[in-house]
Design a protein around this motif. Structure first.
Motif, PDB file in Angstrom:
ATOM      1  N   SER A   1       7.174 -10.863  -7.166  1.00 40.56           N
ATOM      2  CA  SER A   1       7.939 -11.543  -6.359  1.00 40.56           C
ATOM      3  C   SER A   1       7.036 -11.544  -5.038  1.00 40.56           C
ATOM      4  O   SER A   1       5.963 -10.972  -4.937  1.00 40.56           O
ATOM      5  CB  SER A   1       9.054 -10.597  -5.767  1.00 40.56           C
ATOM      6  N   LYS A   2       7.301 -12.892  -4.384  1.00 44.47           N
ATOM      7  CA  LYS A   2       6.508 -13.051  -3.166  1.00 44.47           C
ATOM      8  C   LYS A   2       6.778 -12.376  -1.994  1.00 44.47           C
ATOM      9  O   LYS A   2       6.403 -12.442  -0.872  1.00 44.47           O
ATOM     10  CB  LYS A   2       6.490 -14.667  -2.954  1.00 44.47           C
ATOM     11  N   LEU A   3       8.112 -11.586  -2.250  1.00 43.31           N
ATOM     12  CA  LEU A   3       8.742 -11.047  -0.899  1.00 43.31           C
ATOM     13  C   LEU A   3       8.645  -9.508  -1.147  1.00 43.31           C
ATOM     14  O   LEU A   3       8.765  -9.074  -2.321  1.00 43.31           O
ATOM     15  CB  LEU A   3      10.007 -11.324  -0.632  1.00 43.31           C
ATOM     16  N   CYS A   4       8.529  -8.897   0.093  1.00 38.64           N
ATOM     17  CA  CYS A   4       8.348  -7.529   0.033  1.00 38.64           C
ATOM     18  C   CYS A   4      10.040  -6.948   0.033  1.00 38.64           C
ATOM     19  O   CYS A   4      10.762  -7.569   0.412  1.00 38.64           O
ATOM     20  CB  CYS A   4       7.880  -6.966   1.499  1.00 38.64           C
TER      21      CYS A   4
ATOM     22  N   ASP B   1       9.309   2.049  -7.934  1.00 40.93           N
ATOM     23  CA  ASP B   1       9.685   1.150  -9.137  1.00 40.93           C
ATOM     24  C   ASP B   1       9.943  -0.361  -8.529  1.00 40.93           C
ATOM     25  O   ASP B   1      10.564  -1.108  -9.437  1.00 40.93           O
ATOM     26  CB  ASP B   1      11.017   1.745  -9.470  1.00 40.93           C
ATOM     27  N   ARG B   2       9.648  -0.581  -7.452  1.00 37.06           N
ATOM     28  CA  ARG B   2       9.756  -2.098  -7.014  1.00 37.06           C
ATOM     29  C   ARG B   2       8.511  -2.809  -7.215  1.00 37.06           C
ATOM     30  O   ARG B   2       8.398  -4.158  -7.097  1.00 37.06           O
ATOM     31  CB  ARG B   2      10.227  -2.306  -5.499  1.00 37.06           C
ATOM     32  N   PHE B   3       7.605  -1.946  -7.635  1.00 43.24           N
ATOM     33  CA  PHE B   3       6.155  -2.769  -7.773  1.00 43.24           C
ATOM     34  C   PHE B   3       5.796  -2.538  -9.395  1.00 43.24           C
ATOM     35  O   PHE B   3       6.030  -1.739 -10.193  1.00 43.24           O
ATOM     36  CB  PHE B   3       4.901  -2.181  -6.950  1.00 43.24           C
TER      37      PHE B   3
ATOM     38  N   TRP C   1       0.780  -1.351  -0.071  1.00 45.21           N
ATOM     39  CA  TRP C   1      -0.105   0.082   0.050  1.00 45.21           C
ATOM     40  C   TRP C   1       0.704   1.237  -0.171  1.00 45.21           C
ATOM     41  O   TRP C   1       1.831   1.446   0.807  1.00 45.21           O
ATOM     42  CB  TRP C   1      -0.929   0.020   1.091  1.00 45.21           C
ATOM     43  N   PHE C   2       0.435   2.291  -0.767  1.00 41.88           N
ATOM     44  CA  PHE C   2       1.108   3.403  -0.918  1.00 41.88           C
ATOM     45  C   PHE C   2       0.123   4.529  -0.709  1.00 41.88           C
ATOM     46  O   PHE C   2      -1.029   4.471  -0.808  1.00 41.88           O
ATOM     47  CB  PHE C   2       1.859   3.693  -2.526  1.00 41.88           C
ATOM     48  N   ARG C   3       0.672   5.890  -0.536  1.00 40.19           N
ATOM     49  CA  ARG C   3      -0.020   6.997  -0.149  1.00 40.19           C
ATOM     50  C   ARG C   3       0.290   8.001  -0.941  1.00 40.19           C
ATOM     51  O   ARG C   3       1.686   8.239  -0.945  1.00 40.19           O
ATOM     52  CB  ARG C   3      -0.292   7.204   1.330  1.00 40.19           C
ATOM     53  N   GLN C   4      -0.390   8.689  -1.545  1.00 39.89           N
ATOM     54  CA  GLN C   4       0.264  10.223  -2.185  1.00 39.89           C
ATOM     55  C   GLN C   4      -0.923  11.333  -1.790  1.00 39.89           C
ATOM     56  O   GLN C   4      -1.989  11.225  -1.970  1.00 39.89           O
ATOM     57  CB  GLN C   4       0.053  10.152  -3.677  1.00 39.89           C
TER      58      GLN C   4
ATOM     59  N   ALA D   1      -0.525  -2.051  -4.637  1.00 33.75           N
ATOM     60  CA  ALA D   1       0.288  -2.399  -5.901  1.00 33.75           C
ATOM     61  C   ALA D   1       0.991  -3.972  -5.432  1.00 33.75           C
ATOM     62  O   ALA D   1       0.981  -4.304  -4.610  1.00 33.75           O
ATOM     63  CB  ALA D   1       1.560  -1.491  -6.023  1.00 33.75           C
ATOM     64  N   ALA D   2       1.077  -4.475  -6.918  1.00 33.12           N
ATOM     65  CA  ALA D   2       1.673  -5.814  -6.428  1.00 33.12           C
ATOM     66  C   ALA D   2       3.086  -6.017  -7.169  1.00 33.12           C
ATOM     67  O   ALA D   2       3.397  -5.352  -8.210  1.00 33.12           O
ATOM     68  CB  ALA D   2       0.805  -6.768  -7.402  1.00 33.12           C
TER      69      ALA D   2
END
Length: 126
Positions: free
Chosen positions: A101-104, A111-113, A36-39, A97-98
């Protein structure tokens, strides 16, 4: 292409609580870490929390620890973000966002999602 749909946003008072949901196809959700992200207007999108495929959470904003909870139900294809006693400065658009990868990730950067929902507006106001 993985489709994510957020819901649950709206108006919440500073002393209240709110639960956001992120829906994805149930048979695929377990393949991804979900964040989850917030803007906030005028600011960059910031990462709030992430859950790996085993429902183990990682929280990225120290100020939010203890007031938020991320969880997932792979069978229902849904990831939740529970927000307790939110603050007015936490008003913004919340995105799930997904990650392919199964890992956070170690750092919750944009850019990791790989896949994003359309966002849901949360307004914290009395």
């Amino acid at each position: 292409q993985l489709q994510l749909v957020e819901s649950g946003g709206g108006l919440v008072q500073p002393g209240g609580s709110l639960r956001l949901s992120c829906a994805a196809p149930a048979f695929t959700l377990g393949l991804y870490a979900i964040g989850w992200f917030r803007q906030v207007p005028g600011k960059e999108r910031e990462g709030v929390a992430c859950t790996n495929d085993k429902n183990s959470p990682t929280y990225y904003l120290v100020s939010k620890e203890g007031r938020i909870n991320i969880s997932r139900d792979n069978a229902k294809g849904t990831v939740y973000l529970q927000m307790n006693t939110p603050k007015t400065e936490e008003t913004g658009i919340y995105y799930c966002a997904a990650r392919s990868s199964k890992l956070c990730p170690a750092t919750m950067s944009f850019d990791r999602f790989d896949y994003w929902g359309q966002g849901t507006q949360v307004n914290v106001s009395s």
